[in-house]
Scaffold this active site. Structure first.
Site, PDB file in Angstrom:
ATOM      1  N   GLU A  62       0.813  -1.223   0.000  1.00 50.23           N
ATOM      2  CA  GLU A  62       0.000   0.000   0.000  1.00 50.23           C
ATOM      3  C   GLU A  62       0.845   1.271   0.000  1.00 50.23           C
ATOM      4  O   GLU A  62       0.453   2.273  -0.592  1.00 50.23           O
ATOM      5  CB  GLU A  62      -0.972   0.002   1.192  1.00 50.23           C
ATOM      6  CG  GLU A  62      -2.211  -0.874   1.006  1.00 50.23           C
ATOM      7  CD  GLU A  62      -1.963  -2.355   1.285  1.00 50.23           C
ATOM      8  OE1 GLU A  62      -0.861  -2.691   1.770  1.00 50.23           O
ATOM      9  OE2 GLU A  62      -2.854  -3.186   1.014  1.00 50.23           O
ATOM     10  N   HIS A 131     -11.705  -5.675   8.671  1.00 50.01           N
ATOM     11  CA  HIS A 131     -12.350  -5.536   7.359  1.00 50.01           C
ATOM     12  C   HIS A 131     -13.717  -4.864   7.482  1.00 50.01           C
ATOM     13  O   HIS A 131     -14.603  -5.130   6.682  1.00 50.01           O
ATOM     14  CB  HIS A 131     -12.542  -6.903   6.695  1.00 50.01           C
ATOM     15  CG  HIS A 131     -11.312  -7.460   6.060  1.00 50.01           C
ATOM     16  ND1 HIS A 131     -10.226  -7.870   6.774  1.00 50.01           N
ATOM     17  CD2 HIS A 131     -10.989  -7.680   4.758  1.00 50.01           C
ATOM     18  CE1 HIS A 131      -9.286  -8.339   5.957  1.00 50.01           C
ATOM     19  NE2 HIS A 131      -9.722  -8.232   4.726  1.00 50.01           N
TER      20      HIS A 131
END
Lengths: 343, 322
Positions: A62, A131
């Site tokens: 990322e 999540h």
């Protein structure tokens, strides 16, 4: 040529990406699994085939994705990158907060970082604590960033294009529970909107109900439930969390004298608190205590029964609308506000 | 690159001038910081000047992009930023390269190919990879150079950037200024094996070590990597071995350095070394004159910057958004 197409939310995002790639040759699209696989949610399907090397897969890195976007943007590219889940931003927050948000300011505009970072967030059945977070307040806190949260199929298209056309770093937070909720008419190929501005989704006279993201749908349902009790709620979709369209909110609160802010994120340190503070500072006269509806300060559990106990829904929002409408003195209303954490 | 050519006297004098400019600048910054005219954290690069002078001599300032660290005054000057504008920035003046917004550790001068120091260790590496990514689409032939210290070799962002650059053959050079200290801690105690450049092979790119106190050696190594990168053959990792002969920050007593180490570093620092070589062939008076000219240039730049008005608070909210 403006036209209307029947698209799912995911297809509307895809159509916006295709238009950006088509009309702006400086755009790039990259991220984990976005090219050949077409995205884990199928959102970027077909774009690699159509646009070739400008659409590519990246390592699971990322910092490289966002840092790469910042560097490419400094040199005239207009990268659109995907962070697969908002939770994954946290390993690369440096590139967002310390890097992207500073480029224009420090250089006094000599260099800029017009990047668009798409992500999706929120609770869905079975999603674990890593999540399912709603993190818009984290980004909204940072000067230099813009934050969009499209709630409708049309906004999935319009807000993303506004983000890409905007010369600032923009984070567009989608919601995976909306991606495949059926097709609806979406106006495409129209004008590009400015990267700001709320919309009144349901006009009403009694209570202002501000919300954003997927919670809009629960809010609209709550407004109908409240209508059954004779309460006419005005539902405002913030759409942009930064800049937040306080003018629209204040104008509505001036009319209704009551305010409920509903979001899926935690209330503590959240954007709802920021809105309540802004309303209080504005001096607008309230007829009852302003209320926040959001997740209590607890981690997000995976089991659906547990998650349901944390995430607001139409019933908890409707309850707040009813309490807001019935509220007398500020103290009495706060007493009954079960959704406001006592800390 | 083939066998290194013997350096011409002119080239050697250019290196000397470039390094002296950095050294005298840093010495003046030290003085200004001590008297309180400059405030905050300041990281000087005394002893590492050959890396900056050598690397920048191999770059094309019209298109290449350098991404240094917070120890970046040397890089900034080697990129060609006038000392006056740099002093003004450090002094918080309106006339600074960033009008006082960057300060010592986070300034940027894109018009000179200097695309920003970074106060976050290793954070410039992914951004440099991004600049190189842009080059693969815009036909500019740009090469990006990310410079960072040995400590940054233990940062995740650097590894992400190296892998990303390698897998996409991006024209970026990762240059480690190995001054043996990750801030205050010896790098030797923070890695198993001291050959930092050897990590390059794990990413599938060439890596090598160079004498970072020899500007010509640095230039040649960087030139070779630039040629490769510009030719579309991807990134490289260069480890330039050097020593800082001052503290990590101004006021750092360096009690963590073993006895004798600093003295040895001073005996091998790049300016003294180059001067010793040049004194064999060039009249001392000529070298002294060069030194005095640069010293006067720095003194003048400092005085002018100090006379400038402070940054204008009425501008503080500008340039946040488009």
């Amino acid at each position: 040529m403006p036209e209307t197409r029947d698209l799912s939310y995911a297809e509307a995002v895809n159509a916006a990406l295709a238009r950006a790639l088509d009309e702006r040759p400086e755009t790039l699209l990259f991220g984990e699994d976005v090219a050949l696989p077409g995205g884990v949610f199928g959102v970027t399907k077909g774009l690699r085939r159509r646009f070739g090397e400008r659409v590519f897969d990246t390592p699971i890195s990322e910092s490289a994705i966002i840092g790469g976007a910042v560097g490419a943007a400094m040199f005239g590219r207009r990268p659109i990158v995907e962070i697969m889940w908002a939770d994954f931003f946290l390993v690369a927050l440096d590139q967002v907060v310390n890097q992207a948000a500073n480029v224009r300011y420090v250089s006094r505009g000599a260099v800029t970082a017009p990047i668009t970072i798409r992500t999706q967030q929120g609770s869905a059945p079975g999603a674990c604590a890593q999540h399912s977070q709603s993190l818009e307040a984290v980004f909204a806190h940072v000067p230099g960033l813009r934050v969009a949260m499209p709630a409708t199929h049309q906004d999935a298209y319009d807000l993303l294009l506004a983000a890409v056309w905007c010369d600032d770093p923009v984070i567009v937070i989608e919601n995976r529970t909306l991606y495949h909720t059926g097709r609806r008419p979406v106006g495409v190929n129209g004008g590009i909107q400015p990267a700001e501005g709320a919309l009144i989704r349901r006009p009403g006279a009694d209570v202002t109900l501000l919300t954003w993201g997927a919670m809009l749908h629960a809010a609209l349902e709550a407004a109908e439930l409240a209508a059954g009790r004779g309460i006419d709620a005005e539902v405002i979709d913030a759409r942009w969390i930064r800049p937040l369209d306080l003018d629209t909110v204040l104008a509505s609160v001036e009319r209704t004298g009551r305010l409920v802010v509903a979001h899926e994120a935690h209330t503590t340190g959240g954007v709802g608190g920021e809105v309540l503070a802004a309303v209080a500072e504005s001096g607008v006269r309230l007829r009852s205590a302003p209320l926040r509806v959001g997740a209590p300060p607890v981690r997000m559990p995976a089991a659906p029964a547990l998650a349901r106990a944390v995430v607001p829904n139409a019933l908890t929002i409707a309850d707040a609308l009813i309490r807001s409408a019935a509220g007398g003195s500020v103290g009495a209303a706060a007493e009954g506000a079960a959704d406001v954490p006592r800390r | 690159m083939g066998t290194p050519m013997p350096e011409t006297a002119a080239t050697q004098l250019d290196f000397l001038e470039s390094m002296l400019r950095i050294r005298f600048f840093e010495e003046e910054v030290g003085r200004l910081r001590a008297e309180g005219s400059i405030v905050g954290s300041v990281h000087l690069c005394n002893g590492q000047e050959a890396v900056h002078a050598g690397a920048c001599a191999a770059l094309d300032p019209s298109r290449d992009a350098v991404f240094p660290t917070y120890r970046g005054h040397g890089w900034t000057l080697a990129c060609g930023v006038p000392p006056y504008a740099l002093f003004a920035e450090l002094l918080g003046r309106q006339t600074g390269v960033n009008g006082g917004r960057g300060g010592s550790a986070y300034l940027t001068a894109p018009e000179y190919g200097m695309y920003g120091e970074n106060s976050i260790v290793g954070a410039g590496a992914p951004i440099a990879a991004g600049a190189a990514l842009a080059a693969t689409f815009d036909g500019s032939g740009r090469v990006a150079l990310a410079a960072f210290g040995d400590g940054a070799m233990n940062q995740g962002a650097v590894h992400e950037a190296m892998n990303f650059a390698a897998v996409r053959d991006l024209p970026v050079i990762f240059l480690v200024e190995n001054n043996h200290y990750s801030e205050l801690t010896p790098i030797a105690s923070m890695v198993r094996g001291d050959r930092l450049f050897a990590r390059a092979s794990a990413y599938g790119m060439p890596g090598g070590r160079v004498d970072g106190n020899d500007p010509a050696a640095v230039r040649d190594a960087v030139a070779q990597a630039v040629e490769r990168a510009r030719g579309g053959h991807g990134p490289a990792l260069i480890e330039a071995m050097t020593q800082r002969i001052v503290g990590h920050y101004i006021g750092d007593a360096q009690h963590y350095r073993p006895p004798g180490e600093l003295e040895a570093a001073l005996a091998d620092e790049p300016i003294a070394r180059l001067l010793a070589t040049l004194r064999e062939t060039i009249p001392h008076a000529e070298l002294d004159a060069l030194s005095e000219r640069v010293r006067a240039e720095i003194a003048d730049a400092s005085a002018r910057a100090q006379a400038d008005p402070p940054a204008d608070p009425s501008t503080v909210l500008e340039h946040l958004y488009a």
